[in-house]
Structures are given as structure tokens and as C-alpha cells.
Write an enzyme that holds these catalytic residues in place. Sequence first.
Site: not given
Ligand code: COS
Length: 400
Positions: A131, A158, A363
Site C-alpha cells: 500500500a 517510515i 509523500e
Molecule cells: N481531502 C479530503 N477528502 C479526500 C481528498 C482530500 N484531499 N482526496 C480524496 N478524498 C476523499 C474523496 O472525496 C472520497 O470520499 P468518499 O469515499 O466519501 O466519496 C475518498 O476520499 C476516496 O477518494 P478517491 O476515490 O479519490 O481515492 P483513491 O483511492 O482513488 O486515491 C489518491 C486517491 C491516489 C489521490 C490517494 O490514494 C493518494 O494521495 N495516494 C498517494 C498516497 C501517498 O502520498 N503515499 C505516500 C506515502 S505518505 S508519506
Amino acid sequence: MDFALTQEEKELAERAREFTREYITPRAHELERRNEFPMEVVQKAYEVGLMNLHIPEEAGGPGMSLLAETLVSEATGYGCAGIATSIMCNNLAFAPLVIAATIDQLKEYVQPLITGKKVQFGAFCLTERKAGSDVASVATTAVRDGDEYIMNGVKCFITNAPQASLFTVFASTQPELRHKGLSVFMVPKTKGVKIGHVENKMGQLNSVQSEVVFKDVRVPAECLVGKEGEGFKIAMMTLDKTRAGIAAIATGVAQRALDEAARFANIRHQFGRPIGKFQGIGFMLAAMGARASAARLLTRYAAWLADHNMPVSKHSAFAKFFASDAAMQNAIDAVQIMGGYGYLTEYPVEKLVRDAKLLQIYEGTNQIQRLVAGNAILKESVDLDTGFHVEYPGRDAPLF
Ligand code: COS
């Protein structure tokens, strides 16, 4: 938009630059060769007030803005992206708690970590082997058992985990619901929390990443942050803010590459003149300067939007991918301008290339940033007949 910094922000930025000149830049290479966590430097950063800036005053923090954090990250990133990451990582670990924890939770779990003499660390535990970009695939579970949860799973990559005393953990409380079943917990270092494999990396050697293993960890129910099932949204809201911090480190790297290349282009003579006087080099410097400036503007604008509670997903994604791509390109160009010297480890620019690469990955990869920004643009698309935005989330937001 007023681009002027407040007096407090100017002083903070100057303090961060002075700190970088004194403690980071001269030692970054030597520390990198040790390949261990740069504890003395981070302790000093804590003592001079460069950490935990966004913790609210009610919980013992300075309650400063995201813009203030980006000023510190740009300055420290100029000296060393790895050290900047080590310093900045508490922002990421504590951001979900600032967003969704109660003041009482912050007082009990975060305040003791940010008010002592010794620097203490949090670690943001989201990523797992299966993931990464796909957050909804988190397999770590937290199963309710009376007034506790029992947590099991393995997190990886992490940052600051081996140093951390508090882990912000995303775990599934209802796996069948995928993203709607994710929850977030504050987990103190306790029985069952173990540090696993420490990663060996190509760059950013002054920051440390490892696995964290949770084996039958009993987490008090009071450590749940927000409600069960809110974890995914809290993760997204966190990253919306913290990506400006990565963009700020990247801006620092882009600027450093430019400054090193310009200095070299002034003093290196070939064919009877400084090489900077050749158009080929001058044009490269111009493009590098434009990239660094544009990265800074996008970064500060994203931070400013977040500080004014305006929609920020799209602009923090813009800032993150643009600034880290700028850092990478500027670093490569600096090596090219410095020729053979640029490729040597005793000069600073080969390290910039290795460090910049990670900025395009962590990130949220830059591909994920483009996906976030692309989706936001589609949602905002304009109805060509009326000229009105079809679904514009921030009518009050000024256009850039
Ligand atoms: N703020 C608040 N809510 C959000 C949001 C945001 N920025 N982005 C998405 N959501 C919500 C959506 O509205 C949706 O809500 P509902 O289920 O109520 O309809 C839900 O979250 C799911 O959104 P979405 O369908 O867009 O999710 P995906 O699984 O398609 O994923 C991405 C979206 C790919 C953008 C996300 O998983 C992501 O940012 N991945 C990268 C993670 C990352 O940065 N990993 C690095 C490690 S962290 S150091």
C-alpha cells in the site's frame, strides 16, 4: 496577494538560514558519510525553535502557519535535503493529530514530546509493502477489544521511526470497507512495537527510514483520532498540507543547485573568459533561476491557501511536483555546468542529484500529484456557454 512576509516570518526565515549556514551546509557531506541519523543537528534545530511550529498554542506549540514551516524547510533544504527531512518529519507525524485529534489528546500525547529539553519524534505510519500510492490497500488492522484495540501489521519506509516515541498509525478497523474502513491512531512506543529493517538508500542519507512492526499491540481506545472510518480522509487532508513542505525542501535544493552552478560559471575560465559568459551556460542558468523562483511561488501560494482555509489539494500537488522536478532538473544541470568537478563527491552538486530524486517520490509520487491535480482540474472545468465553473470548490479563492 501580498507577497511580503510578516516580521515574525522574516525573523524565522533568517534564523533558519543562519542555522543552515552554521550547522548544516558545512557538515552535510561529512554527516552523510556516517550514514546515521544526524541527532546533534536536529537537537540544535529543536533548541533554536525550528521544529513543531504548527502545534497549537493550547497544546504547548507556537501555533504558527504552514507558510512559516515552508520558510524553515526551504532554508534547511538548501543545506541538506536529508537533514531538512529529519527536521521536518514531526510536521507530517503530528499533522493528522492537529487536524483531527481533540485538544485533550494533543495535550496528553503531543505536548510532552514538544516541550522537553530533548528533541522527541513522531513517525507517520501509512505506507506498507502493498500500500504505497494505493492508500486504501492498507492491511494493518486494529480490532476493538473492550476499551482497547489490538493492532497488527507492518509499515515500511517510515521516516524517523527508529527515533520515534509516538507513531501515527493508519490501520483498518473494517477491512471489507476498504478506504472507508481506515482509521488513525496515536500509538506510543510500547510492547509489541518494533523497528524492522532499516532501508539503505541512494540519497538523503541524513534521514532514516525503516519498517515498523506492530504485533498484538494493545492500543487504548482513547488513542483513536477522529472517528472510526475517517482515516483515509484524514490522510488526504494531511498530505494536502504537508506536500507544501516537500515542495519547500525542493525549492531549497533547486536554489542551491543554481547558486553552486552560478558561482562555478563565474570563476571557471575556458577560452579566455568565465564559462558563464557563453550563451549556452547563461541560458541554462536563466532557466534554472526561473524554475527555482516558480517553485518558491507555487510553494508559498499553496501554504497561503491552506493557512486561509481555502481548497489546497490542487495547488499543493502543483507545488510538490513542480518544485521537485525543478530540484531534479537544476541538480542535473548544475552537474553538467560543473563538468568533471560536478561529478566528484568532494563538490556539493552530485549529492543534490541523489537527494532530489527522492523528492519526486516520497509523500506521493509526482505521478500521483499529477493525478490529484488533473482530477481537480476536471472538477473545476468551465461551462463554455455560461462561463461559470461547473463544480468550482473555491469561488472565493483568488486566481493565481
Ligand atoms: N481531502 C479530503 N477528502 C479526500 C481528498 C482530500 N484531499 N482526496 C480524496 N478524498 C476523499 C474523496 O472525496 C472520497 O470520499 P468518499 O469515499 O466519501 O466519496 C475518498 O476520499 C476516496 O477518494 P478517491 O476515490 O479519490 O481515492 P483513491 O483511492 O482513488 O486515491 C489518491 C486517491 C491516489 C489521490 C490517494 O490514494 C493518494 O494521495 N495516494 C498517494 C498516497 C501517498 O502520498 N503515499 C505516500 C506515502 S505518505 S508519506
